[in-house]
Write a protein that holds these residues in place. Sequence first.
Motif, PDB file in Angstrom:
ATOM      1  N   ARG A 118       2.476   1.795  -3.444  1.00 59.11           N
ATOM      2  CA  ARG A 118       1.528   2.345  -4.426  1.00 59.11           C
ATOM      3  C   ARG A 118       1.289   3.840  -4.184  1.00 59.11           C
ATOM      4  O   ARG A 118       1.189   4.625  -5.118  1.00 59.11           O
ATOM      5  CB  ARG A 118       0.187   1.597  -4.377  1.00 59.11           C
ATOM      6  CG  ARG A 118       0.249   0.222  -5.010  1.00 59.11           C
ATOM      7  CD  ARG A 118      -1.164  -0.296  -5.324  1.00 59.11           C
ATOM      8  NE  ARG A 118      -1.932   0.651  -6.125  1.00 59.11           N
ATOM      9  CZ  ARG A 118      -3.250   0.846  -6.012  1.00 59.11           C
ATOM     10  NH1 ARG A 118      -3.949   0.179  -5.113  1.00 59.11           N
ATOM     11  NH2 ARG A 118      -3.864   1.714  -6.789  1.00 59.11           N
ATOM     12  N   LEU A 119       1.199   4.211  -2.889  1.00 55.23           N
ATOM     13  CA  LEU A 119       1.019   5.626  -2.561  1.00 55.23           C
ATOM     14  C   LEU A 119       2.166   6.459  -3.140  1.00 55.23           C
ATOM     15  O   LEU A 119       1.945   7.500  -3.758  1.00 55.23           O
ATOM     16  CB  LEU A 119       0.951   5.804  -1.038  1.00 55.23           C
ATOM     17  CG  LEU A 119       0.946   7.245  -0.532  1.00 55.23           C
ATOM     18  CD1 LEU A 119      -0.322   7.975  -0.966  1.00 55.23           C
ATOM     19  CD2 LEU A 119       1.079   7.315   0.985  1.00 55.23           C
ATOM     20  N   MET A 174       1.922   6.933  -6.849  1.00 52.30           N
ATOM     21  CA  MET A 174       0.893   7.906  -7.214  1.00 52.30           C
ATOM     22  C   MET A 174       1.347   9.329  -6.896  1.00 52.30           C
ATOM     23  O   MET A 174       1.044  10.269  -7.625  1.00 52.30           O
ATOM     24  CB  MET A 174      -0.409   7.571  -6.499  1.00 52.30           C
ATOM     25  CG  MET A 174      -1.038   6.294  -7.052  1.00 52.30           C
ATOM     26  SD  MET A 174      -2.384   5.694  -6.003  1.00 52.30           S
ATOM     27  CE  MET A 174      -3.622   6.903  -6.374  1.00 52.30           C
ATOM     28  N   MET A 175       2.087   9.481  -5.790  1.00 57.43           N
ATOM     29  CA  MET A 175       2.594  10.810  -5.440  1.00 57.43           C
ATOM     30  C   MET A 175       3.521  11.322  -6.530  1.00 57.43           C
ATOM     31  O   MET A 175       3.460  12.495  -6.911  1.00 57.43           O
ATOM     32  CB  MET A 175       3.334  10.767  -4.102  1.00 57.43           C
ATOM     33  CG  MET A 175       2.414  10.667  -2.900  1.00 57.43           C
ATOM     34  SD  MET A 175       3.328  10.378  -1.351  1.00 57.43           S
ATOM     35  CE  MET A 175       4.223  11.939  -1.200  1.00 57.43           C
ATOM     36  N   LEU A 185      -6.446   4.894  -4.103  1.00 56.27           N
ATOM     37  CA  LEU A 185      -5.748   3.783  -3.457  1.00 56.27           C
ATOM     38  C   LEU A 185      -6.749   2.880  -2.740  1.00 56.27           C
ATOM     39  O   LEU A 185      -6.647   1.661  -2.772  1.00 56.27           O
ATOM     40  CB  LEU A 185      -4.775   4.407  -2.447  1.00 56.27           C
ATOM     41  CG  LEU A 185      -3.555   3.643  -1.978  1.00 56.27           C
ATOM     42  CD1 LEU A 185      -2.700   3.222  -3.138  1.00 56.27           C
ATOM     43  CD2 LEU A 185      -2.740   4.542  -1.040  1.00 56.27           C
ATOM     44  N   ILE A 212      -5.433  11.378  -3.790  1.00 50.80           N
ATOM     45  CA  ILE A 212      -4.668  10.138  -3.975  1.00 50.80           C
ATOM     46  C   ILE A 212      -5.328   8.981  -3.230  1.00 50.80           C
ATOM     47  O   ILE A 212      -5.507   7.894  -3.773  1.00 50.80           O
ATOM     48  CB  ILE A 212      -3.239  10.281  -3.399  1.00 50.80           C
ATOM     49  CG1 ILE A 212      -2.416  11.235  -4.246  1.00 50.80           C
ATOM     50  CG2 ILE A 212      -2.571   8.921  -3.340  1.00 50.80           C
ATOM     51  CD1 ILE A 212      -0.952  11.172  -3.903  1.00 50.80           C
ATOM     52  N   ARG A 231       0.834  -1.209   0.000  1.00 48.72           N
ATOM     53  CA  ARG A 231       0.000   0.000   0.000  1.00 48.72           C
ATOM     54  C   ARG A 231       0.869   1.259   0.000  1.00 48.72           C
ATOM     55  O   ARG A 231       0.594   2.223  -0.719  1.00 48.72           O
ATOM     56  CB  ARG A 231      -0.931  -0.017   1.221  1.00 48.72           C
ATOM     57  CG  ARG A 231      -2.014  -1.077   1.099  1.00 48.72           C
ATOM     58  CD  ARG A 231      -2.907  -1.147   2.330  1.00 48.72           C
ATOM     59  NE  ARG A 231      -3.994  -2.095   2.110  1.00 48.72           N
ATOM     60  CZ  ARG A 231      -4.947  -2.359   3.011  1.00 48.72           C
ATOM     61  NH1 ARG A 231      -4.961  -1.738   4.184  1.00 48.72           N
ATOM     62  NH2 ARG A 231      -5.899  -3.229   2.731  1.00 48.72           N
TER      63      ARG A 231
END
Lengths: 353, 353
Positions: free
Chosen positions: A9-10, A13-14, B126, B122, A6
């Motif tokens: 993935r964060l 995306m950031m 997620l 974001i 998790r």
Amino acid sequence: MNYEVRMKRLKEMMSQRRIDAVILGPTSNMFYLTGFREEQMERPLLLVVGEEDFVLAPKIYEEQLSTVGLEIRSYRDGEDPYSLMRLKKGSSIAIDDQLWSLFLVEILNRFLPSNISPASVIMKELREVKDEEEIRALRSGLSIAEKSFLEFTDKVKEGENECRLARELEWLFIENGAEGTSFSPILTSGPNTSMPHLRCTSRKVKRGDVIIADFGIKFKGYSTDTTRVLTLGPPSEDVKRIWSIVVEAIAEAESSTLGSTGKDIDWRARKVISSKGFGENFIHRTGHGIGIDVHEDPYIAPDNLVEVKRGSTFTIEPGIYLPGKFGIRVEEMAVMRDKVEILTQLSREIFTV
Amino acid sequence: MNYEVRMKRLKEMMSQRRIDAVILGPTSNMFYLTGFREEQMERPLLLVVGEEDFVLAPKIYEEQLSTVGLEIRSYRDGEDPYSLMRLKKGSSIAIDDQLWSLFLVEILNRFLPSNISPASVIMKELREVKDEEEIRALRSGLSIAEKSFLEFTDKVKEGENECRLARELEWLFIENGAEGTSFSPILTSGPNTSMPHLRCTSRKVKRGDVIIADFGIKFKGYSTDTTRVLTLGPPSEDVKRIWSIVVEAIAEAESSTLGSTGKDIDWRARKVISSKGFGENFIHRTGHGIGIDVHEDPYIAPDNLVEVKRGSTFTIEPGIYLPGKFGIRVEEMAVMRDKVEILTQLSREIFTV
């Protein structure tokens, strides 16, 4: 749940969206990313993801957070938490939707001074001094909480787990007329008692255990807050000694008179504990104001240099925490008149069950 | 409590400290000033004190707020709430400490564009798509909630008051293994059922009443949300007719397939209700995403033009509210697969007790 995936993935995306830092509170987002669950309180408890990843947390959470696997930057009451974080000017920041605005305003004004202030600058003064109708609501709430606690002491049996006991206590509150709890009760046992803000676990209580019950209810919209120590079987000499220091600290704080600041009252309790050599083990402030909110002004803390006003209601709750062994905290509710008047009616004794 | 005096003192302090506007959420501050109590949710519900004083609120609160004695500016789901407030550039603003940052960020960016965004930009992506472990947690939670509700139907007796019944339901959740509630249950009866977000009152349920139970629990940190209709004695023809429209709306929404947007699913439910002439009485969106938070993305609402992703979990909860008479809402939890799959196991029938 796979927290590493998790978090990865964060970060992807950031970088896609050119967000430099994500700042999250102890909300569903922090739970999603770390599994750590806590209610939001007035002390900043933040997960910062960005150039550096860390949890900014009050010292009282340090032991609990050790399993999260992230750097912990902790601060004591009275220290400046925000000095532990850095944000470049002009950074693009994503703020937890549910984070209390207080924290955003504090962060904002450090990096980009604005005309925005937390409403507490006014509201605290308005709400700090209680009228007699409010004090009556608090007293009525306390009597429900205390009746429930006394009934609860009969339910504490070897082999019951902490969370089950916490739920039992909650049910007694409702049975006795509470509107609800003012926070999820803290019901810890044995070595868990050294973590002042752990709520409860599946640990089963056993003979010889110290048990800490920290509980509060809502009545007519007003909050109560009380902590008592129980032991399953007679308390050890160690427990009795630490308990006696804690209640001595309460008695000393209780002798404060009108004109005292939050710092003065805190200091009276703290000097008792320090003089016995446990200053380092008293890792939080002595108390907090209480009214509609369970934590509000005036704070009974080393950094509160303001006089506690006549009619202010607050807690006195010194504690001594010995990691790996046990912790002891006793908590009273009080109102400032010419001197401190205790509102709690319950005996401060160790409840042996 | 004297709310007028409190408001007057606030205004004096604002003028002393040159604060132009105080913006408060449904927190202890709003309760202190108005007596109105509500939990914070994702829709802005704000008390604005300044040049003009008003409450900015979702339409679903309009009836409840009518006693507060302040101007109410209400908006429907899909309308822009912030267009109902005006703030002069450079105003000095005090923001409720506990107001969710989401609202502050929205207000901020309208009047002073910044580099700050709500983390949901974001985090929603997620968290929106659930893995099977998460869906299992939701299913387990639902089965606890449903077992409790079925046991609860035996407890509903003439003369019991709404709040007492709500507490009874909460206790059954805990007894059956819930970690807690995901929100304070809504348990309303008779004419109170036309207020979709009223929690409970001291009104005693009586023969012939419609009762709405809207409830959810927490399990493994995940939230459930279910609504069912009960009647004390056989339902009237009116109640049966309205209920049958509502369940027809659910069935229509349920027939949505992968590729539908939140708006599409909302529209399927809405067109059923509108076609029967009750469009004006369906005053909220059709549903909301659900996971760790009880309300999260994806929203099943007229303004959500984004596709509901495979693995997203959400509620379908159309309702028809007839002020002064009664309201009917039935709520299911669902997951998007190739088509909508309902997670709720409970019958949609009217539970006659």
